[in-house]
Motif scaffolding. Sequence first.
Motif, PDB file in Angstrom:
ATOM      1  N   SER A  92      -6.096  -0.803  -4.734  1.00 30.54           N
ATOM      2  CA  SER A  92      -5.023  -0.754  -3.766  1.00 30.54           C
ATOM      3  C   SER A  92      -5.806  -0.891  -2.447  1.00 30.54           C
ATOM      4  O   SER A  92      -6.923  -0.826  -2.125  1.00 30.54           O
ATOM      5  CB  SER A  92      -4.190   0.498  -3.831  1.00 30.54           C
ATOM      6  OG  SER A  92      -4.943   1.649  -3.287  1.00 30.54           O
ATOM      7  N   TYR A  93      -4.957  -1.133  -1.351  1.00 30.94           N
ATOM      8  CA  TYR A  93      -5.516  -1.483   0.066  1.00 30.94           C
ATOM      9  C   TYR A  93      -4.056  -0.926   1.003  1.00 30.94           C
ATOM     10  O   TYR A  93      -3.081  -1.263   0.648  1.00 30.94           O
ATOM     11  CB  TYR A  93      -6.143  -2.894   0.278  1.00 30.94           C
ATOM     12  CG  TYR A  93      -6.430  -2.799   1.920  1.00 30.94           C
ATOM     13  CD1 TYR A  93      -5.599  -3.608   2.868  1.00 30.94           C
ATOM     14  CD2 TYR A  93      -7.588  -2.314   2.240  1.00 30.94           C
ATOM     15  CE1 TYR A  93      -6.056  -3.863   4.146  1.00 30.94           C
ATOM     16  CE2 TYR A  93      -7.708  -2.334   3.541  1.00 30.94           C
ATOM     17  CZ  TYR A  93      -7.233  -2.975   4.397  1.00 30.94           C
ATOM     18  OH  TYR A  93      -7.626  -3.200   5.836  1.00 30.94           O
ATOM     19  N   ILE A  94      -4.829  -0.279   1.964  1.00 27.29           N
ATOM     20  CA  ILE A  94      -3.576   0.058   3.044  1.00 27.29           C
ATOM     21  C   ILE A  94      -4.059  -0.017   4.091  1.00 27.29           C
ATOM     22  O   ILE A  94      -5.426   0.472   4.607  1.00 27.29           O
ATOM     23  CB  ILE A  94      -2.925   1.675   2.591  1.00 27.29           C
ATOM     24  CG1 ILE A  94      -1.791   1.750   3.696  1.00 27.29           C
ATOM     25  CG2 ILE A  94      -4.059   2.729   2.939  1.00 27.29           C
ATOM     26  CD1 ILE A  94      -1.131   3.293   3.264  1.00 27.29           C
ATOM     27  N   SER A  95      -3.368  -0.462   5.264  1.00 26.47           N
ATOM     28  CA  SER A  95      -3.895  -0.580   6.593  1.00 26.47           C
ATOM     29  C   SER A  95      -2.554  -0.178   7.504  1.00 26.47           C
ATOM     30  O   SER A  95      -1.589  -1.175   7.649  1.00 26.47           O
ATOM     31  CB  SER A  95      -4.424  -2.092   6.995  1.00 26.47           C
ATOM     32  OG  SER A  95      -4.457  -2.142   8.382  1.00 26.47           O
ATOM     33  N   GLU A  96      -2.527   0.725   8.370  1.00 26.97           N
ATOM     34  CA  GLU A  96      -1.268   1.094   9.236  1.00 26.97           C
ATOM     35  C   GLU A  96      -1.471  -0.105  10.165  1.00 26.97           C
ATOM     36  O   GLU A  96      -0.516  -0.149  10.725  1.00 26.97           O
ATOM     37  CB  GLU A  96      -1.801   2.534   9.568  1.00 26.97           C
ATOM     38  CG  GLU A  96      -1.578   3.614   8.439  1.00 26.97           C
ATOM     39  CD  GLU A  96       0.070   3.696   8.361  1.00 26.97           C
ATOM     40  OE1 GLU A  96       0.134   4.068   6.850  1.00 26.97           O
ATOM     41  OE2 GLU A  96       0.586   3.881   9.080  1.00 26.97           O
ATOM     42  N   ARG A  97      -2.653  -0.241  10.614  1.00 20.32           N
ATOM     43  CA  ARG A  97      -2.723  -1.412  11.949  1.00 20.32           C
ATOM     44  C   ARG A  97      -2.143  -2.432  11.422  1.00 20.32           C
ATOM     45  O   ARG A  97      -1.546  -2.976  12.407  1.00 20.32           O
ATOM     46  CB  ARG A  97      -4.192  -1.497  12.360  1.00 20.32           C
ATOM     47  CG  ARG A  97      -4.300  -2.448  13.294  1.00 20.32           C
ATOM     48  CD  ARG A  97      -5.595  -2.638  14.005  1.00 20.32           C
ATOM     49  NE  ARG A  97      -5.812  -1.414  14.782  1.00 20.32           N
ATOM     50  CZ  ARG A  97      -6.783  -1.304  15.905  1.00 20.32           C
ATOM     51  NH1 ARG A  97      -7.792  -2.316  15.843  1.00 20.32           N
ATOM     52  NH2 ARG A  97      -6.823  -0.283  16.522  1.00 20.32           N
ATOM     53  N   ASP A  98      -2.400  -2.930  10.362  1.00 17.35           N
ATOM     54  CA  ASP A  98      -1.761  -4.206   9.662  1.00 17.35           C
ATOM     55  C   ASP A  98      -0.191  -4.168   9.282  1.00 17.35           C
ATOM     56  O   ASP A  98       0.121  -4.990   9.070  1.00 17.35           O
ATOM     57  CB  ASP A  98      -2.632  -4.983   8.877  1.00 17.35           C
ATOM     58  CG  ASP A  98      -3.887  -5.475   9.417  1.00 17.35           C
ATOM     59  OD1 ASP A  98      -5.082  -5.088   8.752  1.00 17.35           O
ATOM     60  OD2 ASP A  98      -3.981  -6.121  10.261  1.00 17.35           O
ATOM     61  N   GLY A  99      -0.283  -2.822   8.974  1.00 13.69           N
ATOM     62  CA  GLY A  99       1.344  -2.521   8.596  1.00 13.69           C
ATOM     63  C   GLY A  99       1.521  -2.944   7.116  1.00 13.69           C
ATOM     64  O   GLY A  99       2.533  -3.573   6.773  1.00 13.69           O
ATOM     65  N   ILE A 100       0.472  -2.967   6.257  1.00 19.11           N
ATOM     66  CA  ILE A 100       0.680  -3.605   4.978  1.00 19.11           C
ATOM     67  C   ILE A 100      -0.073  -2.338   3.911  1.00 19.11           C
ATOM     68  O   ILE A 100      -0.861  -1.580   4.203  1.00 19.11           O
ATOM     69  CB  ILE A 100      -0.260  -4.795   4.578  1.00 19.11           C
ATOM     70  CG1 ILE A 100      -1.679  -4.502   4.912  1.00 19.11           C
ATOM     71  CG2 ILE A 100       0.598  -5.898   5.609  1.00 19.11           C
ATOM     72  CD1 ILE A 100      -2.465  -4.624   3.594  1.00 19.11           C
ATOM     73  N   THR A 101       0.479  -2.491   2.632  1.00 23.68           N
ATOM     74  CA  THR A 101      -0.209  -2.042   1.687  1.00 23.68           C
ATOM     75  C   THR A 101      -0.091  -3.221   0.658  1.00 23.68           C
ATOM     76  O   THR A 101       0.819  -4.058   0.400  1.00 23.68           O
ATOM     77  CB  THR A 101       0.696  -0.677   0.981  1.00 23.68           C
ATOM     78  OG1 THR A 101       1.946  -1.215   0.654  1.00 23.68           O
ATOM     79  CG2 THR A 101       0.527   0.295   1.841  1.00 23.68           C
ATOM     80  N   TYR A 102      -1.140  -3.082  -0.335  1.00 24.88           N
ATOM     81  CA  TYR A 102      -1.454  -3.996  -1.408  1.00 24.88           C
ATOM     82  C   TYR A 102      -2.056  -3.507  -2.895  1.00 24.88           C
ATOM     83  O   TYR A 102      -2.493  -2.277  -2.531  1.00 24.88           O
ATOM     84  CB  TYR A 102      -2.365  -5.191  -0.636  1.00 24.88           C
ATOM     85  CG  TYR A 102      -2.388  -6.363  -1.827  1.00 24.88           C
ATOM     86  CD1 TYR A 102      -3.500  -6.504  -2.480  1.00 24.88           C
ATOM     87  CD2 TYR A 102      -1.239  -7.234  -1.688  1.00 24.88           C
ATOM     88  CE1 TYR A 102      -3.536  -7.653  -3.445  1.00 24.88           C
ATOM     89  CE2 TYR A 102      -1.428  -8.658  -2.463  1.00 24.88           C
ATOM     90  CZ  TYR A 102      -2.467  -8.613  -3.431  1.00 24.88           C
ATOM     91  OH  TYR A 102      -2.754  -9.732  -4.263  1.00 24.88           O
ATOM     92  N   TYR A 103      -1.625  -4.099  -3.727  1.00 24.99           N
ATOM     93  CA  TYR A 103      -1.797  -3.535  -5.092  1.00 24.99           C
ATOM     94  C   TYR A 103      -2.367  -4.607  -6.041  1.00 24.99           C
ATOM     95  O   TYR A 103      -1.704  -5.722  -6.027  1.00 24.99           O
ATOM     96  CB  TYR A 103      -0.667  -2.575  -5.729  1.00 24.99           C
ATOM     97  CG  TYR A 103      -0.155  -1.363  -4.881  1.00 24.99           C
ATOM     98  CD1 TYR A 103       0.984  -1.472  -4.025  1.00 24.99           C
ATOM     99  CD2 TYR A 103      -0.869  -0.006  -4.757  1.00 24.99           C
ATOM    100  CE1 TYR A 103       1.356  -0.763  -3.144  1.00 24.99           C
ATOM    101  CE2 TYR A 103      -0.185   0.775  -4.190  1.00 24.99           C
ATOM    102  CZ  TYR A 103       0.668   0.732  -3.390  1.00 24.99           C
ATOM    103  OH  TYR A 103       1.272   1.784  -2.612  1.00 24.99           O
ATOM    104  N   ASP A 104      -3.169  -4.357  -6.773  1.00 29.03           N
ATOM    105  CA  ASP A 104      -3.570  -5.095  -7.986  1.00 29.03           C
ATOM    106  C   ASP A 104      -2.356  -5.144  -8.855  1.00 29.03           C
ATOM    107  O   ASP A 104      -1.517  -4.078  -9.161  1.00 29.03           O
ATOM    108  CB  ASP A 104      -4.892  -4.780  -8.653  1.00 29.03           C
ATOM    109  CG  ASP A 104      -5.300  -5.725  -9.895  1.00 29.03           C
ATOM    110  OD1 ASP A 104      -5.053  -5.398 -10.959  1.00 29.03           O
ATOM    111  OD2 ASP A 104      -6.010  -6.755  -9.300  1.00 29.03           O
TER     112      ASP A 104
END
Length: 131
Positions: free
Chosen positions: A49-61
């Motif tokens: 997983s990845y989360i970036s508040e600045r980019d406004g995204i979360t991403y999951y495998d």
Amino acid sequence: EVQLQASGGGLVQAGKSLRLSCAASGFTFDDYGIGWFRQAPGKEREGVSYISERDGITYYDDSVKGRFTTSSDNAKNTVYLQINSLKPEDTAVYYCAAARAGFYKYYNGPYYLGTSPYDYWGQGTLVTVSS
């Protein structure tokens, strides 16, 4: 000194839930996104997983979608990984890592499931799931 402290691992039964924490210090938390990785015995490290508040995204495998949820508490400089319906194959050392935020528009989700974007790594926390 930059530190990423992963915690919350342990021995749990299959089907149960666990919440991992990644506490960050020594850098400007808002400037970074946080990825979670895991490494099972004898296998390569894989991003989940990845989360970036600045980019406004979360991403999951794809392999963890629907069971894993990552969230961020910027006031505490902490990112969490909620793991539900644990399976024995989730057994691994889980690591958190920090990557410069603000570049997601130039890349895509799978890029952040690889190790190359990451500047800092934590020491890992062991999750063992018994059947």
